[in-house]
Design a protein around this motif. Structure first.
Motif, PDB file in Angstrom:
ATOM      1  N   PRO A 211     -20.016  14.420 -27.535  1.00 10.91           N
ATOM      2  CA  PRO A 211     -18.836  13.902 -28.233  1.00 10.91           C
ATOM      3  C   PRO A 211     -18.583  14.601 -29.571  1.00 10.91           C
ATOM      4  O   PRO A 211     -17.507  14.502 -30.134  1.00 10.91           O
ATOM      5  CB  PRO A 211     -19.135  12.423 -28.443  1.00 10.91           C
ATOM      6  CG  PRO A 211     -20.441  12.152 -27.820  1.00 10.91           C
ATOM      7  CD  PRO A 211     -21.058  13.424 -27.353  1.00 10.91           C
ATOM      8  N   HIS A 212     -19.584  15.307 -30.079  1.00  5.84           N
ATOM      9  CA  HIS A 212     -19.431  15.998 -31.364  1.00  5.84           C
ATOM     10  C   HIS A 212     -19.119  17.481 -31.189  1.00  5.84           C
ATOM     11  O   HIS A 212     -18.339  18.046 -31.945  1.00  5.84           O
ATOM     12  CB  HIS A 212     -20.714  15.860 -32.196  1.00  5.84           C
ATOM     13  CG  HIS A 212     -21.147  14.446 -32.374  1.00  5.84           C
ATOM     14  ND1 HIS A 212     -20.519  13.580 -33.241  1.00  5.84           N
ATOM     15  CD2 HIS A 212     -22.132  13.731 -31.777  1.00  5.84           C
ATOM     16  CE1 HIS A 212     -21.110  12.404 -33.176  1.00  5.84           C
ATOM     17  NE2 HIS A 212     -22.088  12.468 -32.299  1.00  5.84           N
ATOM     18  N   CYS A 213     -19.726  18.131 -30.192  1.00  6.12           N
ATOM     19  CA  CYS A 213     -19.654  19.599 -30.084  1.00  6.12           C
ATOM     20  C   CYS A 213     -18.833  20.089 -28.896  1.00  6.12           C
ATOM     21  O   CYS A 213     -18.499  21.264 -28.832  1.00  6.12           O
ATOM     22  CB  CYS A 213     -21.049  20.201 -29.938  1.00  6.12           C
ATOM     23  SG  CYS A 213     -22.187  19.719 -31.211  1.00  6.12           S
TER      24      CYS A 213
ATOM     25  N   ARG B 132     -21.399  21.450 -23.261  1.00  6.76           N
ATOM     26  CA  ARG B 132     -22.570  22.300 -23.497  1.00  6.76           C
ATOM     27  C   ARG B 132     -23.521  22.237 -22.312  1.00  6.76           C
ATOM     28  O   ARG B 132     -23.542  21.268 -21.565  1.00  6.76           O
ATOM     29  CB  ARG B 132     -23.319  21.836 -24.754  1.00  6.76           C
ATOM     30  CG  ARG B 132     -22.534  21.960 -26.047  1.00  6.76           C
ATOM     31  CD  ARG B 132     -22.152  23.391 -26.315  1.00  6.76           C
ATOM     32  NE  ARG B 132     -21.468  23.542 -27.576  1.00  6.76           N
ATOM     33  CZ  ARG B 132     -22.091  23.766 -28.729  1.00  6.76           C
ATOM     34  NH1 ARG B 132     -23.394  23.850 -28.792  1.00  6.76           N
ATOM     35  NH2 ARG B 132     -21.388  23.911 -29.829  1.00  6.76           N
TER      36      ARG B 132
ATOM     37  N   CYS C  39     -26.083  19.600 -32.311  1.00  5.38           N
ATOM     38  CA  CYS C  39     -25.789  18.842 -33.537  1.00  5.38           C
ATOM     39  C   CYS C  39     -26.912  17.855 -33.880  1.00  5.38           C
ATOM     40  O   CYS C  39     -26.814  17.153 -34.875  1.00  5.38           O
ATOM     41  CB  CYS C  39     -24.465  18.107 -33.379  1.00  5.38           C
ATOM     42  SG  CYS C  39     -24.446  16.978 -31.980  1.00  5.38           S
TER      43      CYS C  39
ATOM     44  N   GLN D 106     -27.703  15.080 -32.578  1.00  7.34           N
ATOM     45  CA  GLN D 106     -27.324  13.667 -32.488  1.00  7.34           C
ATOM     46  C   GLN D 106     -27.744  13.095 -31.137  1.00  7.34           C
ATOM     47  O   GLN D 106     -27.759  13.806 -30.136  1.00  7.34           O
ATOM     48  CB  GLN D 106     -25.789  13.528 -32.609  1.00  7.34           C
ATOM     49  CG  GLN D 106     -25.215  14.064 -33.896  1.00  7.34           C
ATOM     50  CD  GLN D 106     -25.707  13.301 -35.104  1.00  7.34           C
ATOM     51  OE1 GLN D 106     -25.529  12.103 -35.214  1.00  7.34           O
ATOM     52  NE2 GLN D 106     -26.356  14.011 -36.025  1.00  7.34           N
TER      53      GLN D 106
END
Lengths: 89, 194
Positions: A7-9, A12, A63, A65
């Motif tokens: 949800p951040h990057c 992946r 990240c 997380q």
């Protein structure tokens, strides 16, 4: 190889992530008296469902997380991903 | 006391690999970047102010996967509320002390804990594609990604895309392994260690 949408990057490779177990397990409330069996269940006992499973994954090489991933354990299809603090369902 | 750079023992200046009969723009240039000041800046959860209220060396803190930069400083997004500031020119510690409070941010000096390899040349992305699962075709100038290269956690900073200039950073202790992986991947193109 799985591709997981952090949800951040963004999307992946699974190589960047570490599996973190069942995301639906809740820690017993702080300062609440609980039995040894309840504690044992929280620490050790896990279900191993076939089908949809809400999991924790750590984006350890990204990240850094923790995220939640809703994945089918038999087909490996990923339905959705969530930030760790997001409520699911 | 003299500081020793992380790649001091492996970075051998000169031409290597398949460099013969190739134009200078076809081969990869590989450089070790030394003496950078590097600070990790983490905004505390309890700090409810908007990050846009803060600046460092006149720069905004960038949004995800982006880089803010001027001639002196680059600020890299490396995670939510988490940035890396790099400079080889100015005293970052003074700049940070002027602009950011220790009550609002966790600030860590990582200056001697990172190995930095700079790749340039038109095939620089091709080298990284060999060991990293990122889709490099989607990444442009002043963007940054954290990923892995042959199993080593790296931060990849895209300085320029015309021509390609890319910095790859990892923990100092993995620096020599990363250097071997990167130079091994560069052999087919030929590389010049500067």
């Amino acid at each position: 190889m799985l591709y997981i949408k952090c949800p951040h990057c963004g999307l992946r490779s699974q190589n960047e992530f570490a599996y973190g177990g069942d995301a639906s397990v809740k820690r017993p409330e702080l300062n609440k008296e609980i039995s040894d069996q309840e504690w044992d269940e929280f620490v050790y006992l896990r279900k191993s469902p076939r089908g949809k499973h809400l999991e924790l994954w750590h984006h350890v090489s990204g990240c850094r997380q923790w995220i939640k991933v809703l994945r089918d354990t038999s087909t490996h299809e990923i339905f959705n991903t969530y930030k760790s603090e997001e409520k699911v369902g | 006391m003299k500081s020793i750079s992380p790649l001091n023992g492996v970075h051998l200046v000169g031409d290597h690999g398949n460099f013969k009969n190739k134009n200078s723009d076809e081969i990869i240039n590989i450089k070790e970047l030394k003496n950078f000041k590097i600070f990790q800046i983490v905004k505390f959860k309890k700090n409810k102010k908007n990050i846009n209220d803060y600046k460092l060396s006149g720069l905004d803190f960038p949004d995800k996967l982006r880089v803010s930069q001027n001639n002196d400083v680059r600020i890299l997004w490396i995670g939510p509320n988490n940035w890396l500031a790099l400079s080889a020119k100015i005293s970052l510690s003074e700049e940070i002390a002027k602009n950011l409070s220790n009550d609002e941010f966790a600030i860590t000096d990582l200056s001697h804990s990172k190995a930095i390899i700079e790749l340039s040349g038109k095939n620089a992305k091709e080298v990284l594609k060999k060991g990293c699962p990122i889709n490099f075709n989607d990444i442009n100038k002043n963007e940054v990604v954290n990923s892995i290269f042959n199993g080593i956690a790296v931060t990849i900073d895209f300085i320029n895309d015309q021509p390609n200039k890319i910095r790859v950073m990892c923990l100092r202790s993995f620096g020599e392994s990363l250097y071997h992986s990167v130079t091994d991947a560069s052999l087919e193109f030929g590389y010049k260690a500067i």
